[in-house]
Design an enzyme around this catalytic site. Structure first.
Site, short mmCIF file in Angstrom:
data_model
loop_
_atom_site.label_atom_id
_atom_site.label_comp_id
_atom_site.label_asym_id
_atom_site.label_seq_id
_atom_site.Cartn_x
_atom_site.Cartn_y
_atom_site.Cartn_z
N LYS A 161 1.82 -44.43 9.65
CA LYS A 161 0.93 -45.19 8.78
C LYS A 161 0.60 -46.53 9.44
O LYS A 161 1.40 -47.06 10.20
CB LYS A 161 1.64 -45.49 7.45
CG LYS A 161 1.95 -44.32 6.58
CD LYS A 161 2.68 -44.80 5.33
CE LYS A 161 3.07 -43.67 4.42
NZ LYS A 161 1.95 -42.93 3.87
N ARG A 188 5.12 -33.01 0.31
CA ARG A 188 4.86 -31.59 0.05
C ARG A 188 5.91 -30.71 0.69
O ARG A 188 6.29 -29.67 0.14
CB ARG A 188 3.47 -31.23 0.57
CG ARG A 188 2.37 -31.81 -0.27
CD ARG A 188 1.05 -31.68 0.42
NE ARG A 188 0.64 -33.06 0.71
CZ ARG A 188 -0.48 -33.38 1.29
NH1 ARG A 188 -1.31 -32.45 1.68
NH2 ARG A 188 -0.78 -34.63 1.49
#
Length: 178
Positions: free
Chosen positions: A81, A155
């Protein structure tokens, strides 16, 4: 590991049953998503299971399963990020914290159904052993995922916990708290 330790304390105070998978148990039981995400971190991944069983319940009493994401810090892994995007990533475990808080309150609320809380927890870090884009991991139950972006860690860990819940717990309701 800290979050799992806290879950054990919470379970003792709230009268819950608790099971914690460490990295050896995660590997033995095939939780490849949790292990893959957490393998680069200094703190090892865990899977936390908390069980609330109301007085007088039987195996026919419906079960609700709550699954909450417990990413204790999310750097994005090798799909890193930007710096500003990491400022709040210590809160990427809010879903797991919500599940643990709900579990702690069920007895006091007199909840009439069985509830199981599942909190897969890992730190999405960077090291020479980090999960790489293109890696294929095998989740609980045998389904595979090709990782194309390591910042999709939530996920991957939720898939393991949800697959376990469906296969092993026969839930009447399954709620994902990401």
């Amino acid at each position: 590991a800290f979050l799992a330790s806290y879950a054990e304390e919470l379970a003792a105070e709230a009268g819950l049953d608790v099971t914690v998978w460490d990295e050896a148990a995660l590997a033995a039981d095939g939780f490849g998503g949790i292990l893959g995400v957490g393998r680069a971190a200094a703190s090892p991944p865990r899977l936390i299971r908390l069980d609330y069983t109301p007085a007088g319940s039987t195996k026919k009493t419906p079960r609700v399963v709550l699954v909450g994401k417990g990413i204790t810090f999310d750097s994005g892994g090798l799909s890193i990020k930007p710096a500003d995007g990491m400022l709040t990533m210590k809160r990427d475990m809010t879903g797991g914290a919500v599940v643990m808080s709900v579990m702690a309150a069920l007895g006091a609320l007199g909840c009439p159904v069985r509830v199981t809380g599942m909190v897969p927890t890992a730190e999405n870090a960077i090291s020479g052993d980090a999960l790489r884009p293109g890696d294929v991991i095998t989740h609980f139950g045998g389904r595979t995922t090709e990782v194309t972006n390591t910042d999709a860690e939530g996920r991957l860990i939720l898939a393991d916990a949800m697959a376990y819940a469906v296969a092993e717990l026969d839930p009447a309701v399954l709620v994902d708290v990401a």
